[in-house]
Design a protein around this motif. Structure first.
Motif, PDB file in Angstrom:
ATOM      1  N   UNK A   1      11.955  -3.154  -3.069  1.00 27.02           N
ATOM      2  CA  UNK A   1      12.094  -3.931  -1.866  1.00 27.02           C
ATOM      3  C   UNK A   1      10.717  -3.741  -1.320  1.00 27.02           C
ATOM      4  N   UNK A   2      10.082  -2.496  -1.113  1.00 29.42           N
ATOM      5  CA  UNK A   2       8.804  -2.263  -0.311  1.00 29.42           C
ATOM      6  C   UNK A   2       7.826  -2.430  -1.075  1.00 29.42           C
ATOM      7  N   UNK A   3       7.566  -2.796  -2.333  1.00 29.66           N
ATOM      8  CA  UNK A   3       6.463  -2.895  -3.062  1.00 29.66           C
ATOM      9  C   UNK A   3       6.747  -4.319  -3.837  1.00 29.66           C
TER      10      UNK A   3
ATOM     11  N   UNK B   1       8.406  -0.115  10.432  1.00 29.86           N
ATOM     12  CA  UNK B   1       8.806   1.271  10.347  1.00 29.86           C
ATOM     13  C   UNK B   1       8.109   2.013   9.098  1.00 29.86           C
ATOM     14  N   UNK B   2       7.984   1.263   8.177  1.00 31.75           N
ATOM     15  CA  UNK B   2       7.696   2.048   6.769  1.00 31.75           C
ATOM     16  C   UNK B   2       6.751   1.525   5.996  1.00 31.75           C
ATOM     17  N   UNK B   3       6.095   0.366   6.574  1.00 34.84           N
ATOM     18  CA  UNK B   3       5.074  -0.170   5.675  1.00 34.84           C
ATOM     19  C   UNK B   3       3.936   0.776   5.187  1.00 34.84           C
ATOM     20  N   UNK B   4       3.602   1.465   5.972  1.00 33.86           N
ATOM     21  CA  UNK B   4       2.385   2.358   5.515  1.00 33.86           C
ATOM     22  C   UNK B   4       2.910   3.588   4.432  1.00 33.86           C
ATOM     23  N   UNK B   5       3.839   4.059   4.957  1.00 36.23           N
ATOM     24  CA  UNK B   5       4.574   5.050   3.910  1.00 36.23           C
ATOM     25  C   UNK B   5       4.934   4.774   2.578  1.00 36.23           C
ATOM     26  N   UNK B   6       5.450   3.490   2.424  1.00 38.98           N
ATOM     27  CA  UNK B   6       5.995   2.950   1.411  1.00 38.98           C
ATOM     28  C   UNK B   6       5.056   2.176   0.348  1.00 38.98           C
ATOM     29  N   UNK B   7       3.802   1.941   0.940  1.00 36.82           N
ATOM     30  CA  UNK B   7       2.658   1.020   0.405  1.00 36.82           C
ATOM     31  C   UNK B   7       2.936  -0.344   0.517  1.00 36.82           C
TER      32      UNK B   7
END
Length: 226
Positions: free
Chosen positions: A21-23, A54-60
């Motif tokens: 979902x995040x990539x 909240x997570x776009x940097x950590x999850x790529x």
């Protein structure tokens, strides 16, 4: 006795991780957006909403969206170095985060894209639904609902009586089955935009015929995302 499942029974996109979902979904949203634009953008404002913010940097997700804007696929190993490739390609981008957009899906992205070479600009809002599945829910302020997993036709036209039925009949003569159709308009007899998903591709001559109709102002054809 039930058969044991194996790792090969798992269904999901072929992708560079860590998250579908995040990539993978993020890459696909960007790839759909550049097909609507018709080119690789020179400028992009990228807004992540809710959990993405909240997570776009950590999850790529930041690298994934830039990679998609450059036309990379979900399994492209270059995703990890997407920022470097963007610089080489002349893509200028800005990230924004909105963490509390209660009316939006948890994994929503807004892309404001511009190509200075062509003068074209688009604004696309997409949702990553998990497993690499996406929905494009708005284009240039027009509500939409398509997945980019089928051949998609986007038509800007006058809101004339019979226009929808006529376009459907032209598509049917190409032996092409319409899977979904979503029509959004600014108002009665005002500018309208049709989003049509089809099971198979349209012939170039059919697309050209539709473009030549008096009441059609712009047509975008998006083949199935690979």
């Amino acid at each position: 006795m039930a058969e044991k499942s194996s790792i090969f029974d798992m269904i999901g996109p072929v992708m560079i991780g860590p998250s579908s979902s995040h990539t993978a979904g993020v890459v696909r949203i960007a790839r759909a957006a550049i097909r609507i634009l018709g080119s690789t953008p020179t400028h992009a404002i990228i807004t992540f909403y809710n959990s993405f913010a909240r997570t776009y940097e950590g999850h790529g997700s930041d690298r994934a969206i830039v990679a998609g804007l450059l036309g990379m696929n979900t399994d492209d190993v270059r995703i990890r170095e997407a920022f470097d490739h963007a610089q080489a390609a002349g893509l200028n981008y800005t990230f924004q985060g909105v963490g509390n957009a209660s009316t939006m899906h948890p994994n929503t992205i807004r892309l404001q894209l511009r190509d200075e070479r062509t003068g074209r600009a688009v604004e696309v809002i997409g949702q990553s639904r998990g497993g690499g599945v996406i929905r494009i829910v708005e284009v240039d302020g027009f509500s939409s609902d398509f997945s980019a997993s089928l051949h998609t036709l986007i038509i800007d036209a006058d809101d004339e009586v019979g226009s929808i039925a006529f376009i459907a009949s032209v598509i049917s003569r190409d032996d092409c089955n319409i899977a979904t159709m979503f029509v959004s308009r600014k108002g009665k007899h005002d500018a309208a935009r049709q989003f049509i998903e089809m099971d198979t591709a349209l012939r170039p001559i059919t697309l050209e015929y539709l473009r030549q109709l008096r009441w059609v102002h712009h047509l975008t054809y998006i083949p199935t995302l690979d």
